[in-house]
Design an enzyme around this catalytic site. Sequence first.
Site, PDB file in Angstrom:
ATOM      1  N   GLY A 129      39.461  70.224  21.991  1.00  0.00           N
ATOM      2  CA  GLY A 129      38.942  70.422  23.173  1.00  0.00           C
ATOM      3  C   GLY A 129      39.632  69.826  24.237  1.00  0.00           C
ATOM      4  O   GLY A 129      40.913  69.349  23.972  1.00  0.00           O
ATOM      5  N   ASN A 130      39.452  69.711  25.228  1.00  0.00           N
ATOM      6  CA  ASN A 130      40.150  68.954  26.403  1.00  0.00           C
ATOM      7  C   ASN A 130      39.109  68.316  27.100  1.00  0.00           C
ATOM      8  O   ASN A 130      37.923  68.477  27.189  1.00  0.00           O
ATOM      9  CB  ASN A 130      41.043  70.027  27.143  1.00  0.00           C
ATOM     10  CG  ASN A 130      40.265  71.029  27.966  1.00  0.00           C
ATOM     11  OD1 ASN A 130      39.578  70.696  28.811  1.00  0.00           O
ATOM     12  ND2 ASN A 130      40.380  72.143  27.594  1.00  0.00           N
ATOM     13  N   ARG A 131      39.438  67.627  28.287  1.00  0.00           N
ATOM     14  CA  ARG A 131      38.705  66.806  29.254  1.00  0.00           C
ATOM     15  C   ARG A 131      38.443  67.337  30.330  1.00  0.00           C
ATOM     16  O   ARG A 131      37.733  66.478  31.221  1.00  0.00           O
ATOM     17  CB  ARG A 131      39.506  65.249  29.339  1.00  0.00           C
ATOM     18  CG  ARG A 131      39.876  64.530  28.004  1.00  0.00           C
ATOM     19  CD  ARG A 131      40.934  63.479  28.249  1.00  0.00           C
ATOM     20  NE  ARG A 131      40.222  62.571  29.216  1.00  0.00           N
ATOM     21  CZ  ARG A 131      41.115  61.346  29.670  1.00  0.00           C
ATOM     22  NH1 ARG A 131      42.157  61.192  28.980  1.00  0.00           N
ATOM     23  NH2 ARG A 131      40.452  60.529  30.281  1.00  0.00           N
ATOM     24  N   SER A 132      38.368  68.570  30.340  1.00  0.00           N
ATOM     25  CA  SER A 132      37.647  69.369  31.661  1.00  0.00           C
ATOM     26  C   SER A 132      36.036  68.826  31.434  1.00  0.00           C
ATOM     27  O   SER A 132      35.369  69.234  30.624  1.00  0.00           O
ATOM     28  CB  SER A 132      37.958  70.654  31.380  1.00  0.00           C
ATOM     29  OG  SER A 132      37.234  71.305  32.558  1.00  0.00           O
ATOM     30  N   ALA A 166      39.295  75.213  31.563  1.00  0.00           N
ATOM     31  CA  ALA A 166      40.337  74.633  31.159  1.00  0.00           C
ATOM     32  C   ALA A 166      40.576  75.424  29.799  1.00  0.00           C
ATOM     33  O   ALA A 166      40.019  74.861  28.847  1.00  0.00           O
ATOM     34  CB  ALA A 166      40.302  73.134  31.067  1.00  0.00           C
TER      35      ALA A 166
END
Length: 405
Positions: free
Chosen positions: A213-216, A280
């Site tokens: 995942g990512n930090r959005s 994102a």
Amino acid sequence: MLTGKRILLGITGGIAAYKSAFLVREFVRAGAEVQVVMTRAASQFITPLTMTTLSKREVIIDMFPPGPEEPPVRPTRHIDLALWGDVMLIAPATANTIAKITHGTADNFLTTLVLALRCPLIIAPAMDVDMYLNDATQRNIAALRETGCTVLEPDAGELASGLSGPGRMPEVDRLFSEVVKSLDNTRRDLAGKTILVTAGPTYEPIDPVRFIGNRSSGKMGFAVAAAAAQRGANVTLISGPVSLRTPRNVQRIDVGTSKEMAAAVLARFPAADMLVMAAAVADFSPAHPSDQKIKRDRTRGGPFILELNENPDILKNAGAGKTHQIIIGFALETENGVENARKKLSAKNLDVIVLNNPLAEGAGFGSDTNVVTVITASGEVEQFPSMAKIDIANALFSRFAPLLT
Ligand code: CTP
């Protein structure tokens, strides 16, 4: 300045209620029609007669007036008024009313009206410092902000109790200008338009318990959706996994992976007038996600190699199939921002690209503010100062709503 504007002014029971009398006078002087709605507690601090006289309209307090009224009151008066207002300001707003609004309680005329409201809602909290800083109040305020309400920061200073700190209702001038700003942002210039917005990260499964995942946080996309809905658009918000509340008057579709997001976006894109792609989206996903949890001993001490496949570029696909739509993309760059964003704008056939640098001061994941540069297909480049995400969203629509003819 406010000629023809219809303002709903909610007053709840706090000592700052006396300042609301000045506020009504200023609104009326500026040409607005003002309907005052008070709680019973507010009438202990300032009389309904004062507010009726200043606003030139009968103040409303009770859902069910105690005696017969002339002319008779319509039973759906709360709905009629909710549709009548161009903006609603609650000043002062007590901790109790803030809590009730957060949770959808409708136990008096004011809170019932708020539940039916379609126009922007501005809340000016005013209470003692400990009540304001109390965790319950702070959580309620945060929740209201997430749904697109403007909750103003109170002024700090000496309070009625003799204590000092944040909790004073902002001065009349500031409340007045917040109402003007909100009316400006709600020109209903997107009425009848269908706007598709994406937000948040995507999660690409490695196995049933792990993902890439990512930090959005999703806050930018949710702000775009909230602003579009306030300006009258039919908004569908396609969101990856985030912990945010759905903005008022927005239809939300939750997705998990980039493939699910692609399917949700591309199915709705042909009927949309505008796509704002703030999500994102993960660029890669595990090529062979495991059905079972991957055990640690699987590698027997050797390296664990995860094979990744490239995901579809949703924006590029939308851009390639563009007919009449306006497309706004986002670019996240930590170096050579403008140059890279320009390349994305042309490669993906966009009308506008909004460049962010998460490393800039006043920007970043999870922040309520952002620093962006807006680049258009016709070559204009505009750098915005650090602004609240909701203000950035409104600034984008003020500039680009006219493209939607
Ligand atoms: N985007 C998309 N589909 C993807 C990846 C990105 O639709 N698979 C969209 C994003 O929502 C954003 C824009 O493309 O609006 C730019 O995303 P960004 O990650 O900055 O660019 P990429 O094209 O992925 O390029 P890179 O990661 O190499 O910078």
